[in-house]
Design a protein around this motif. Structure first.
Motif, short mmCIF file in Angstrom:
data_model
loop_
_atom_site.label_atom_id
_atom_site.label_comp_id
_atom_site.label_asym_id
_atom_site.label_seq_id
_atom_site.Cartn_x
_atom_site.Cartn_y
_atom_site.Cartn_z
N ASP A 108 0.83 -1.21 0.00
CA ASP A 108 0.00 0.00 0.00
C ASP A 108 0.86 1.26 0.00
OD1 ASP A 108 -2.55 -1.09 -0.16
OD2 ASP A 108 -2.78 -1.28 2.00
N PHE A 109 1.91 1.26 0.80
CA PHE A 109 2.76 2.46 0.85
C PHE A 109 3.47 2.68 -0.49
CE2 PHE A 109 3.06 1.19 5.54
CZ PHE A 109 1.91 1.90 5.85
N ASP A 110 3.92 1.59 -1.08
CA ASP A 110 4.53 1.71 -2.42
C ASP A 110 3.55 2.32 -3.41
OD1 ASP A 110 6.88 0.56 -1.52
OD2 ASP A 110 6.45 -1.44 -2.35
N ARG A 111 2.31 1.84 -3.36
CA ARG A 111 1.30 2.34 -4.29
C ARG A 111 0.95 3.80 -4.01
NH1 ARG A 111 -4.86 -0.15 -4.91
NH2 ARG A 111 -5.70 1.54 -6.22
N ALA A 112 0.84 4.16 -2.73
CA ALA A 112 0.51 5.54 -2.39
C ALA A 112 1.61 6.49 -2.87
CB ALA A 112 0.34 5.67 -0.87
N ILE A 113 2.86 6.09 -2.73
CA ILE A 113 3.97 6.92 -3.18
C ILE A 113 4.00 7.01 -4.70
CG2 ILE A 113 6.50 7.03 -3.29
CD1 ILE A 113 6.42 5.85 -0.37
N ALA A 114 3.67 5.91 -5.38
CA ALA A 114 3.60 5.96 -6.84
C ALA A 114 2.50 6.91 -7.31
CB ALA A 114 3.35 4.55 -7.39
N LEU A 115 1.38 6.93 -6.58
CA LEU A 115 0.29 7.84 -6.93
C LEU A 115 0.62 9.28 -6.60
CD1 LEU A 115 -2.74 5.71 -5.64
CD2 LEU A 115 -2.32 6.34 -8.02
N GLN A 116 1.33 9.48 -5.50
CA GLN A 116 1.63 10.85 -5.03
C GLN A 116 3.07 10.88 -4.52
OE1 GLN A 116 -1.44 12.52 -2.51
NE2 GLN A 116 -0.01 13.97 -1.57
N PRO A 117 4.04 11.08 -5.40
CA PRO A 117 5.45 10.97 -5.00
C PRO A 117 5.87 11.94 -3.90
CG PRO A 117 5.23 10.88 -7.39
CD PRO A 117 3.89 11.26 -6.86
N ALA A 118 5.24 13.09 -3.81
CA ALA A 118 5.58 14.06 -2.77
C ALA A 118 4.64 13.90 -1.57
CB ALA A 118 5.53 15.47 -3.32
N TYR A 119 4.65 12.72 -0.96
CA TYR A 119 3.70 12.37 0.09
C TYR A 119 4.50 11.94 1.33
CZ TYR A 119 -0.68 10.28 1.93
OH TYR A 119 -1.79 9.97 2.68
N PRO A 120 4.92 12.87 2.19
CA PRO A 120 5.82 12.52 3.29
C PRO A 120 5.25 11.50 4.26
CG PRO A 120 5.00 14.79 3.50
CD PRO A 120 4.62 14.32 2.14
N ALA A 121 3.94 11.54 4.52
CA ALA A 121 3.36 10.58 5.47
C ALA A 121 3.51 9.15 4.98
CB ALA A 121 1.89 10.91 5.70
N ALA A 122 3.39 8.94 3.67
CA ALA A 122 3.55 7.58 3.13
C ALA A 122 4.99 7.10 3.29
CB ALA A 122 3.12 7.55 1.67
N PHE A 123 5.94 8.01 3.12
CA PHE A 123 7.35 7.63 3.33
C PHE A 123 7.59 7.27 4.80
CE2 PHE A 123 8.04 9.82 -0.75
CZ PHE A 123 8.93 8.93 -1.36
N VAL A 124 7.01 8.05 5.72
CA VAL A 124 7.17 7.74 7.14
C VAL A 124 6.56 6.39 7.46
CG1 VAL A 124 6.34 8.38 9.44
CG2 VAL A 124 7.39 10.10 7.97
N ASN A 125 5.36 6.14 6.95
CA ASN A 125 4.72 4.86 7.22
C ASN A 125 5.52 3.69 6.64
OD1 ASN A 125 2.57 5.87 8.69
ND2 ASN A 125 1.26 6.15 6.89
N ARG A 126 6.05 3.90 5.43
CA ARG A 126 6.86 2.82 4.84
C ARG A 126 8.14 2.60 5.64
NH1 ARG A 126 8.49 2.87 -1.47
NH2 ARG A 126 10.07 4.35 -0.72
N ALA A 127 8.72 3.69 6.17
CA ALA A 127 9.89 3.54 7.03
C ALA A 127 9.55 2.68 8.25
CB ALA A 127 10.39 4.92 7.47
N GLN A 128 8.37 2.92 8.83
CA GLN A 128 7.97 2.13 10.00
C GLN A 128 7.76 0.66 9.62
OE1 GLN A 128 4.64 4.49 11.29
NE2 GLN A 128 5.93 5.93 12.39
#
Length: 265
Positions: A108-128
Protein backbone atom coordinates in the motif's frame (compact mmCIF):
# COMPACT_ATOMS: atom_id res chain seq x y z
CA UNK A 1 -3.15 8.62 9.25
CA UNK A 2 -3.77 11.73 7.21
CA UNK A 3 -7.09 13.58 7.04
CA UNK A 4 -8.09 15.13 3.71
CA UNK A 5 -10.53 17.98 4.25
CA UNK A 6 -13.44 17.94 1.84
CA UNK A 7 -15.53 20.67 0.31
CA UNK A 8 -19.29 20.19 -0.02
CA UNK A 9 -20.19 18.27 -3.16
CA UNK A 10 -22.85 20.73 -4.27
CA UNK A 11 -23.55 24.40 -3.75
CA UNK A 12 -26.97 23.95 -2.11
CA UNK A 13 -27.37 21.68 0.92
CA UNK A 14 -29.69 21.57 3.92
CA UNK A 15 -28.20 22.84 7.16
CA UNK A 16 -27.93 19.32 8.54
CA UNK A 17 -26.01 18.14 5.51
CA UNK A 18 -23.52 20.97 5.85
CA UNK A 19 -23.10 20.06 9.51
CA UNK A 20 -22.44 16.43 8.59
CA UNK A 21 -19.77 17.50 6.11
CA UNK A 22 -18.14 19.66 8.78
CA UNK A 23 -18.16 16.92 11.42
CA UNK A 24 -17.12 14.20 8.97
CA UNK A 25 -14.08 16.32 8.14
CA UNK A 26 -13.03 17.52 11.55
CA UNK A 27 -14.98 16.15 14.53
CA UNK A 28 -12.60 15.51 17.43
CA UNK A 29 -14.62 12.53 18.64
CA UNK A 30 -14.24 9.38 16.48
CA UNK A 31 -17.82 8.36 17.28
CA UNK A 32 -19.16 11.76 16.21
CA UNK A 33 -17.14 11.63 13.01
CA UNK A 34 -18.40 8.13 12.22
CA UNK A 35 -21.99 9.26 12.79
CA UNK A 36 -21.58 12.33 10.56
CA UNK A 37 -19.75 10.52 7.76
CA UNK A 38 -22.30 7.71 7.83
CA UNK A 39 -25.15 10.20 7.53
CA UNK A 40 -23.43 11.95 4.62
CA UNK A 41 -22.79 8.65 2.82
CA UNK A 42 -26.35 7.42 3.43
CA UNK A 43 -27.82 10.66 2.08
CA UNK A 44 -26.22 9.95 -1.28
CA UNK A 45 -26.05 13.65 -2.18
CA UNK A 46 -22.31 13.93 -2.67
CA UNK A 47 -20.41 13.33 -5.88
CA UNK A 48 -17.81 10.55 -6.20
CA UNK A 49 -14.94 12.63 -4.83
CA UNK A 50 -16.93 13.71 -1.76
CA UNK A 51 -18.05 10.13 -1.10
CA UNK A 52 -14.48 8.85 -1.39
CA UNK A 53 -13.35 11.48 1.13
CA UNK A 54 -16.23 10.59 3.48
CA UNK A 55 -15.26 6.90 3.42
CA UNK A 56 -11.62 7.82 4.00
CA UNK A 57 -12.54 10.07 6.93
CA UNK A 58 -14.79 7.44 8.47
CA UNK A 59 -11.99 4.92 8.08
CA UNK A 60 -9.68 7.24 10.00
CA UNK A 61 -12.25 7.42 12.80
CA UNK A 62 -12.61 3.63 12.94
CA UNK A 63 -8.81 3.31 13.06
CA UNK A 64 -8.74 5.75 15.98
CA UNK A 65 -11.08 3.32 17.76
CA UNK A 66 -8.71 0.44 16.87
CA UNK A 67 -11.47 -1.08 14.73
CA UNK A 68 -9.16 -1.92 11.85
CA UNK A 69 -11.53 -4.26 9.99
CA UNK A 70 -14.07 -1.47 9.52
CA UNK A 71 -11.32 1.03 8.85
CA UNK A 72 -9.89 -1.11 6.04
CA UNK A 73 -13.38 -1.64 4.61
CA UNK A 74 -13.89 2.12 4.39
CA UNK A 75 -10.47 2.76 2.89
CA UNK A 76 -11.19 0.10 0.28
CA UNK A 77 -14.54 1.72 -0.47
CA UNK A 78 -12.75 5.05 -1.01
CA UNK A 79 -10.19 3.39 -3.27
CA UNK A 80 -12.97 1.66 -5.21
CA UNK A 81 -14.62 5.01 -5.87
CA UNK A 82 -11.35 6.74 -6.80
CA UNK A 83 -8.36 4.43 -7.46
CA UNK A 84 -6.07 7.47 -7.86
CA UNK A 85 -6.83 8.79 -4.35
CA UNK A 86 -3.52 8.21 -2.54
CA UNK A 87 -4.64 8.98 1.02
CA UNK A 88 -6.92 5.96 1.59
CA UNK A 89 -4.24 3.74 0.04
CA UNK A 90 -1.73 5.05 2.58
CA UNK A 91 -4.29 4.83 5.38
CA UNK A 92 -5.15 1.22 4.53
CA UNK A 93 -1.45 0.48 4.72
CA UNK A 94 -1.24 2.14 8.14
CA UNK A 95 -4.13 0.01 9.39
CA UNK A 96 -2.52 -3.14 8.02
CA UNK A 97 0.77 -2.17 9.62
CA UNK A 98 -0.92 -1.96 13.01
CA UNK A 99 -2.42 -5.42 12.59
CA UNK A 100 0.96 -6.96 11.69
CA UNK A 101 0.31 -7.47 7.97
CA UNK A 102 3.61 -5.87 7.03
CA UNK A 103 3.89 -7.12 3.45
CA UNK A 104 0.41 -5.90 2.50
CA UNK A 105 1.11 -2.61 4.27
CA UNK A 106 4.33 -2.20 2.28
CA UNK A 107 2.45 -2.75 -0.98
CA UNK A 108 0.00 0.00 0.00
CA UNK A 109 2.76 2.46 0.85
CA UNK A 110 4.53 1.71 -2.42
CA UNK A 111 1.30 2.34 -4.29
CA UNK A 112 0.51 5.54 -2.39
CA UNK A 113 3.97 6.92 -3.18
CA UNK A 114 3.60 5.96 -6.84
CA UNK A 115 0.29 7.84 -6.93
CA UNK A 116 1.63 10.85 -5.03
CA UNK A 117 5.45 10.97 -5.00
CA UNK A 118 5.58 14.06 -2.77
CA UNK A 119 3.70 12.37 0.09
CA UNK A 120 5.82 12.52 3.29
CA UNK A 121 3.36 10.58 5.47
CA UNK A 122 3.55 7.58 3.13
CA UNK A 123 7.35 7.63 3.33
CA UNK A 124 7.17 7.74 7.14
CA UNK A 125 4.72 4.86 7.22
CA UNK A 126 6.86 2.82 4.84
CA UNK A 127 9.89 3.54 7.03
CA UNK A 128 7.97 2.13 10.00
CA UNK A 129 7.15 -0.96 7.94
CA UNK A 130 10.85 -1.38 7.11
CA UNK A 131 11.63 -1.14 10.82
CA UNK A 132 9.12 -3.91 11.54
CA UNK A 133 10.87 -6.02 8.91
CA UNK A 134 14.27 -5.23 10.44
CA UNK A 135 15.67 -3.20 7.53
CA UNK A 136 17.10 -0.10 9.19
CA UNK A 137 18.93 1.05 6.04
CA UNK A 138 15.74 1.34 3.99
CA UNK A 139 13.88 2.79 6.97
CA UNK A 140 16.50 5.53 7.29
CA UNK A 141 16.26 6.23 3.56
CA UNK A 142 12.47 6.68 3.75
CA UNK A 143 12.63 8.86 6.86
CA UNK A 144 15.22 11.01 5.09
CA UNK A 145 12.96 11.29 2.03
CA UNK A 146 10.11 12.43 4.30
CA UNK A 147 12.26 15.18 5.85
CA UNK A 148 13.20 16.43 2.39
CA UNK A 149 9.50 16.77 1.58
CA UNK A 150 8.59 18.28 4.94
CA UNK A 151 11.49 19.72 6.91
CA UNK A 152 9.32 20.08 10.03
CA UNK A 153 8.00 16.50 10.12
CA UNK A 154 8.82 15.59 13.69
CA UNK A 155 7.96 11.89 13.40
CA UNK A 156 10.48 11.48 10.56
CA UNK A 157 13.22 13.28 12.48
CA UNK A 158 12.40 11.17 15.55
CA UNK A 159 12.75 8.02 13.47
CA UNK A 160 16.12 9.15 12.15
CA UNK A 161 17.16 10.08 15.67
CA UNK A 162 16.53 6.57 16.98
CA UNK A 163 18.04 4.72 14.01
CA UNK A 164 21.24 6.77 14.07
CA UNK A 165 21.57 6.56 17.85
CA UNK A 166 21.14 2.79 17.86
CA UNK A 167 23.38 2.03 14.87
CA UNK A 168 26.50 4.07 15.56
CA UNK A 169 26.06 7.59 14.21
CA UNK A 170 25.83 9.62 17.43
CA UNK A 171 26.46 13.00 15.82
CA UNK A 172 23.89 12.37 13.10
CA UNK A 173 21.51 11.17 15.80
CA UNK A 174 21.90 14.33 17.87
CA UNK A 175 21.31 16.49 14.80
CA UNK A 176 18.14 14.54 13.94
CA UNK A 177 16.95 14.60 17.57
CA UNK A 178 17.49 18.35 17.74
CA UNK A 179 15.39 18.73 14.58
CA UNK A 180 12.66 16.51 16.06
CA UNK A 181 12.54 18.41 19.34
CA UNK A 182 12.64 21.73 17.50
CA UNK A 183 9.64 20.56 15.45
CA UNK A 184 7.67 19.78 18.61
CA UNK A 185 8.57 16.17 19.43
CA UNK A 186 8.89 16.67 23.19
CA UNK A 187 8.45 12.95 23.86
CA UNK A 188 10.19 10.56 26.21
CA UNK A 189 11.30 8.47 23.25
CA UNK A 190 13.00 11.38 21.50
CA UNK A 191 14.87 12.54 24.60
CA UNK A 192 15.80 8.91 25.30
CA UNK A 193 17.23 8.49 21.79
CA UNK A 194 19.28 11.69 22.04
CA UNK A 195 20.51 10.58 25.45
CA UNK A 196 21.69 7.29 23.96
CA UNK A 197 23.58 9.19 21.27
CA UNK A 198 25.27 11.35 23.92
CA UNK A 199 26.06 8.28 26.02
CA UNK A 200 27.70 6.48 23.07
CA UNK A 201 29.70 9.63 22.24
CA UNK A 202 31.00 9.87 25.82
CA UNK A 203 29.01 13.02 26.68
CA UNK A 204 27.91 11.77 30.09
CA UNK A 205 26.45 14.98 31.50
CA UNK A 206 24.40 15.62 28.36
CA UNK A 207 23.18 12.01 28.41
CA UNK A 208 22.01 12.30 32.02
CA UNK A 209 20.23 15.58 31.30
CA UNK A 210 18.30 14.00 28.42
CA UNK A 211 17.53 10.83 30.37
CA UNK A 212 16.19 13.05 33.17
CA UNK A 213 13.97 14.81 30.60
CA UNK A 214 12.69 11.48 29.29
CA UNK A 215 11.95 10.20 32.78
CA UNK A 216 10.05 13.34 33.73
CA UNK A 217 7.67 12.44 30.90
CA UNK A 218 7.66 8.66 31.49
CA UNK A 219 9.12 7.70 34.91
CA UNK A 220 9.03 3.97 34.11
CA UNK A 221 10.80 4.05 30.73
CA UNK A 222 13.25 1.17 31.13
CA UNK A 223 15.70 2.37 28.47
CA UNK A 224 16.01 5.78 30.10
CA UNK A 225 16.43 4.30 33.58
CA UNK A 226 19.10 1.89 32.40
CA UNK A 227 20.92 4.47 30.27
CA UNK A 228 20.91 7.01 33.09
CA UNK A 229 22.20 4.35 35.43
CA UNK A 230 25.11 3.50 33.14
CA UNK A 231 25.88 7.21 32.70
CA UNK A 232 25.85 7.82 36.45
CA UNK A 233 28.20 4.89 37.03
CA UNK A 234 30.58 6.34 34.45
CA UNK A 235 30.42 9.64 36.32
CA UNK A 236 31.31 7.93 39.58
CA UNK A 237 27.81 7.97 41.10
CA UNK A 238 27.86 4.22 41.59
CA UNK A 239 25.08 3.73 44.16
CA UNK A 240 22.58 5.95 42.35
CA UNK A 241 23.52 4.44 39.00
CA UNK A 242 23.09 0.88 40.23
CA UNK A 243 19.68 1.82 41.64
CA UNK A 244 18.61 3.07 38.20
CA UNK A 245 19.92 -0.09 36.54
CA UNK A 246 18.02 -2.27 39.02
CA UNK A 247 14.82 -0.26 38.47
CA UNK A 248 15.21 -0.66 34.70
CA UNK A 249 15.70 -4.42 34.97
CA UNK A 250 12.60 -4.66 37.15
CA UNK A 251 10.62 -3.14 34.28
CA UNK A 252 12.38 -5.06 31.49
CA UNK A 253 14.54 -8.04 32.21
CA UNK A 254 16.32 -7.90 28.85
CA UNK A 255 17.28 -4.23 28.92
CA UNK A 256 21.00 -4.88 29.44
CA UNK A 257 21.09 -7.14 26.37
CA UNK A 258 19.35 -4.43 24.33
CA UNK A 259 21.98 -1.86 25.30
CA UNK A 260 24.74 -4.34 24.47
CA UNK A 261 23.31 -4.53 20.95
CA UNK A 262 23.50 -0.73 20.83
CA UNK A 263 27.18 -0.88 21.73
CA UNK A 264 26.81 0.04 25.40
CA UNK A 265 28.23 -2.83 27.46
Amino acid sequence: MILLLAAPASAQKPEGQFRNVELCNAASSPDRRIEACSAFIAAGRGGPQALAIAHNNRGIAYAAKVDYDRAVADFEAAIGIDPTFAKPVNNRGAARLRTGDYDAAMEDFDRAIALQPAYPAAFVNRAQAWLKKGDLVRAESDYTAATRLNADMEVAWSGLCWIRASTGDPQGAVEACDKAIGSGAHTAATYDSRALAHLKAGRTDAAIADYDAALRIDPTLAAALYGRGRAKIRRGETASGEADVAAAKAVRGDIAEEFARYGVP
